[in-house]
Motif scaffolding. Structure first.
Motif, PDB file in Angstrom:
ATOM      1  N   GLN A  43       0.440 -19.063 -69.630  1.00  0.00           N
ATOM      2  CA  GLN A  43       0.092 -18.254 -68.481  1.00  0.00           C
ATOM      3  C   GLN A  43       1.366 -17.796 -67.778  1.00  0.00           C
ATOM      4  O   GLN A  43       2.139 -18.622 -67.287  1.00  0.00           O
ATOM      5  N   GLN A  54      -3.532 -13.730 -66.726  1.00  0.00           N
ATOM      6  CA  GLN A  54      -4.511 -14.732 -67.145  1.00  0.00           C
ATOM      7  C   GLN A  54      -3.926 -15.625 -68.241  1.00  0.00           C
ATOM      8  O   GLN A  54      -3.025 -15.220 -68.980  1.00  0.00           O
ATOM      9  N   ARG A  55      -4.458 -16.817 -68.336  1.00  0.00           N
ATOM     10  CA  ARG A  55      -4.058 -17.717 -69.417  1.00  0.00           C
ATOM     11  C   ARG A  55      -4.509 -17.105 -70.744  1.00  0.00           C
ATOM     12  O   ARG A  55      -5.625 -16.618 -70.868  1.00  0.00           O
ATOM     13  N   GLU A  56      -3.632 -17.143 -71.736  1.00  0.00           N
ATOM     14  CA  GLU A  56      -3.949 -16.550 -73.022  1.00  0.00           C
ATOM     15  C   GLU A  56      -3.635 -17.511 -74.161  1.00  0.00           C
ATOM     16  O   GLU A  56      -2.744 -18.348 -74.057  1.00  0.00           O
TER      17      GLU A  56
END
Length: 119
Positions: free
Chosen positions: A39, A44-46
């Motif tokens: 992140q 956004q966290r990916e």
């Protein structure tokens, strides 16, 4: 309760390499998928990479060919070898692991380790 402890983050120059490690403990069941997410600030966290217990891997397009995920089932540890690092790889990297017991799936997360790539 499964605990995940990451290590290996830090500051590196563009084109450099880092190796992240994540050790899991406290699980009464075998760990299924393990992997890494990241992140970046304001994003956004990916997904970065995942690896199954049997060794099948899945990578984000942005890291394919540069990052390699591996695991040691005997040590309940997952690794992420990162090469040719770019400034856009800068993020907090989170380790994740999953257990599946019958119909119940549980996902666990580490606290995160900072990776900073300077230009």
């Amino acid at each position: 309760q499964v605990q995940l402890v990451e290590s290996g983050g830090g500051l590196v120059q563009t084109g450099g390499s880092l190796r992240l490690s994540c050790a899991a403990s406290g699980s009464s069941f075998s760990l299924n998928d393990m992997g890494w997410y990241r992140q970046a600030p304001g994003k956004q966290r990916e997904l970065v990479a995942l690896i199954s217990r049997g060794g099948s891997t899945n990578y984000a397009v942005s890291v394919k060919g540069r990052f390699t995920i591996s695991r040691d089932n005997a040590k309940n540890t997952v690794y992420l070898e990162m090469t040719s690092l770019k400034p856009e790889d800068t993020a907090v990297y989170y380790c994740t692991a999953r257990t599946v017991v019958g119909a119940l799936t549980m996902s666990y997360w580490g606290q995160g380790t900072q990776v900073t790539v300077s230009s």
